[in-house]
Design an enzyme around this catalytic site. Structure first.
Site, PDB file in Angstrom:
ATOM      1  N   GLU A 249       0.970  -1.584   0.060  1.00 58.55           N
ATOM      2  CA  GLU A 249       0.372   0.181   0.219  1.00 58.55           C
ATOM      3  C   GLU A 249       0.732   1.404  -0.081  1.00 58.55           C
ATOM      4  O   GLU A 249       0.982   1.595   0.706  1.00 58.55           O
ATOM      5  CB  GLU A 249      -0.990  -0.202   1.445  1.00 58.55           C
TER       6      GLU A 249
ATOM      7  N   HIS B 299      -4.457  -4.938  -0.693  1.00 57.50           N
ATOM      8  CA  HIS B 299      -4.012  -3.910  -1.791  1.00 57.50           C
ATOM      9  C   HIS B 299      -3.362  -3.704  -2.498  1.00 57.50           C
ATOM     10  O   HIS B 299      -3.612  -3.919  -3.732  1.00 57.50           O
ATOM     11  CB  HIS B 299      -3.714  -2.647  -0.737  1.00 57.50           C
TER      12      HIS B 299
HETATM   13 ZN   LIG Z   1      -6.820  -2.559   5.008  1.00 53.75          ZN
END
Ligand SMILES: [Zn+2]
Ligand SMILES: *[C@@H]1O[C@H](CO)[C@@H](O)[C@H](O)[C@H]1NC(C)=O
Ligand SMILES: *[C@@H]1O[C@H](CO)[C@@H](O)[C@H](O)[C@H]1NC(C)=O
Ligand SMILES: *[C@@H]1O[C@H](CO)[C@@H](O)[C@H](O)[C@H]1NC(C)=O
Ligand SMILES: *[C@@H]1O[C@H](CO)[C@@H](O)[C@H](O)[C@H]1NC(C)=O
Ligand SMILES: *[C@@H]1O[C@H](CO)[C@@H](O)[C@H](O)[C@H]1NC(C)=O
Ligand SMILES: *[C@@H]1O[C@H](CO)[C@@H](O)[C@H](O)[C@H]1NC(C)=O
Ligand SMILES: *[C@@H]1O[C@H](CO)[C@@H](O)[C@H](O)[C@H]1NC(C)=O
Length: 507
Positions: free
Chosen positions: A356, A381
């Site tokens: 992320e 992510h």
């Molecule tokens: Zn999260």
């Protein structure tokens, strides 16, 4: 696995190819049949590109594509805008309203403190008896329930009873709106309010601190989860995997309940919810710790996680580390505590947030690779995945799905126009992935449909239709932590809902 052009070609097509190549000799114009064949090949590689559709599904797909085209041609294309500005437009979109009705399967990446719209926290929870508030030095708020005047905490005003404050003013609208805005990132002018990642992450963390004293009050904790399940169920999500800090909770008399209480509370509330909503399949919990802790602290947490996993195998799915990756410790720093379960020969499945980030080449940027080396079940992510070809190939080979959360990535400033989201690459090559909503309440979203809309309309492109939606929903069950038997059961419930949805939405 993507089909190579040769493997995917039938004998007849090959013959046609040879013939048309020959026919095209001497002509400067590219061969239209060959072109058509390449286009088809590429289309078949995308998420949902190989899903066989029934006649009814084909018809629905045409409707969906027409709707999508209309949205793309509009001068205000919602996925190109910040979600806070796009939300009213999305809300009125007929495609969005269709996606709301669609049975979406499971939401596999959502956090415990961000399930329920913050209006409910203010309008319902802060209106309960014994609710105190204090105002911090940096313009935030903290709450606590107490039967007597609580002791002050650092950097916050005296605790004041909200009931008393409200009794003194005739109009509580401004006060309540102020409280609401402390609990969410949602605001009219996000570009001005959040100029960079540091600012938005600081406010993001503040919203959790503000909600903490409300949600960890034991009676509210149970109601909150129940309300959360209601929101997702109403949004046609039948299953949830919850990233949960399993905080200690407190009672009005000051009693503190431990993690075992918290996990038991989830289980009890879930049982009650399923009893009242028979078509809701269930929920499981991924225990999370903040990646700000150090290795020796994590060792203790992992030991506790192993105990919880042993004691609650039904509801507990595994373990994860949360918090901002760019400022937290990289996974490799934790290699010793994370190896503990494997060394002890006990099971603790991992579901790591990883990648992320938009900083390339840092230690943190290796998190996806390290997550895979620690046998992660999914990647939370994976925003950075497309920049790591070897890691990407490994995740595909291992069948480890990426949990794509478009609105979260946009609000937390990894991408502004969602057409530029790297998941567009992953979807175009049919990489295993699911769509989820991360922290819908904090982003002013709810359930899963807003993220499905962004993914389907903004990220997946015009050629994706009912097959893409179908595969995304099926993926959410296939890549869940459910047992093979439970997956089969969930899939057959989903299939019935899906067939009904398709029939009901034909032109
Ligand atoms: Zn999260
Ligand atoms: C979205 O629409 C629903 C009704 O369909 C309404 O209750 C809600 O207030 C709307 N929200 C926004 C942001 O327009
Ligand atoms: C309370 O204040 C809000 C905003 O200040 C206003 O919009 C609303 O009409 C007021 N309500 C009453 C009952 O006066
Ligand atoms: C938090 O709430 C207080 C009191 O209503 C308000 O003054 C303050 O502006 C709010 N802060 C944020 C960040 O919304
Ligand atoms: C607050 O929520 C609880 C359960 O979540 C519900 O029973 C109660 O009726 C709500 N109260 C108000 C005033 O909305
Ligand atoms: C405190 O409250 C909880 C919940 O109501 C109750 O179970 C517990 O027995 C109480 N403890 C004491 C010491 O009064
Ligand atoms: C880890 O953090 C704890 C608590 O802050 C501290 O007591 C301990 O010394 C730290 N250990 C290491 C190895 O840094
Ligand atoms: C990951 O799984 C492989 C194959 O099952 C196993 O050999 C390896 O020890 C595991 N690694 C960790 C860190 O759990």
């Amino acid at each position: 696995m993507p089909v190579s052009p040769v493997e995917g070609t039938s004998m007849a097509t090959k013959l046609l190819l040879v013939l048309s190549c020959w026919a095209a000799l001497g002509s400067a114009m590219p061969d239209p049949n060959y072109r058509e064949y390449l286009i088809k090949t590429e289309k078949s590689q995308q998420t949902g590109g190989r899903v066989l559709l029934t006649n009814a599904e084909e018809q629905l797909s045409e409707v969906l594509q027409k709707m999508k085209q209309e949205e793309m041609e509009s001068s205000e294309f919602p996925p190109a805008m910040h979600f806070f500005k796009a939300k009213p437009l999305i809300n009125h979109s007929s495609l969005f309203n269709l996606l709301r009705k669609m049975p979406k399967g499971g939401a596999l990446h959502v956090h415990d403190f961000a399930l329920v719209d913050v209006e409910w926290l203010v309008k319902n929870v802060t209106y309960r008896q014994h609710c105190y508030v204090c105002f911090t030095d940096d313009q935030s708020v903290r709450f606590i329930f107490s039967s007597h005047q609580p002791k002050p905490i650092p950097h916050c005003s005296e605790w004041i009873l909200l009931e008393t404050v409200r009794a003194k003013i005739d109009n509580t609208t401004d006060l309540d709106n102020g409280l609401i805005s402390n609990l969410t990132l949602y605001t009219d002018n996000p570009e001005a309010a959040y100029p960079n990642q540091d600012v938005v992450w600081k406010r993001f963390e503040e919203t959790f601190l503000a909600a903490w004293g409300l949600v960890t009050y034991a009676p509210v904790f149970k109601d909150y989860f129940f309300e959360g399940l209601k929101r997702f169920n109403a949004d046609n999500v039948m299953y949830l995997e919850l990233r949960a800090l399993l905080p200690q909770t407190y009672e009005l008399n000051g009693t503190i309940n431990d993690r075992f209480w918290t996990l038991r509370a989830y289980q009890e509330v879930l049982t009650q919810f399923v009893a009242e909503h028979s078509d809701f399949f269930g929920a499981r919990v991924i225990f999370t710790a903040n990646r700000g802790i150090n290795a020796s602290q994590l060792k203790e947490v992992i030991e506790e996680a192993v105990k919880l996993q042993r004691e609650f195998p039904e509801i507990m799915a595994g373990f994860d580390l949360v918090g901002r990756e760019d400022t937290g410790r990289p996974l490799w720093y934790f290699k010793e505590p994370l190896s503990l379960p494997e060394q002890l020969g006990v099971s603790l499945p991992y579901f790591f947030h990883a990648g992320e980030t938009d900083t390339q080449g840092t230690d943190v940027d290796q998190n996806i690779l390290d997550a895979l080396l620690f046998n992660t079940s999914r990647i939370g992510h994976g925003f950075a995945l497309v920049r790591h070809p070897t890691t990407k190939a490994l995740s595909r080979k291992m069948g480890v799905a990426v949990e794509v959360c478009p609105i979260s990535n946009q609000v937390l400033k990894l991408v502004s126009d969602l057409r530029d989201h790297p998941a567009a690459v992953l979807m175009s090559e049919g990489h295993p992935l699911v769509i989820s909503s991360d922290d819908p309440a904090i982003f002013g979203a709810s359930g899963l449909s807003y993220d499905f809309y962004e993914a389907f309309v903004g990220i997946a492109g015009l050629t994706s239709g009912a097959g893409t939606l179908k595969e995304l929903a099926i993926n959410s069950i296939r890549y869940s932590s459910l047992s093979p038997q439970q997956k089969e059961e969930a899939l057959s419930i989903w299939q019935k809902k899906w067939d009904k949805f398709v029939v009901e939405n034909l032109p």
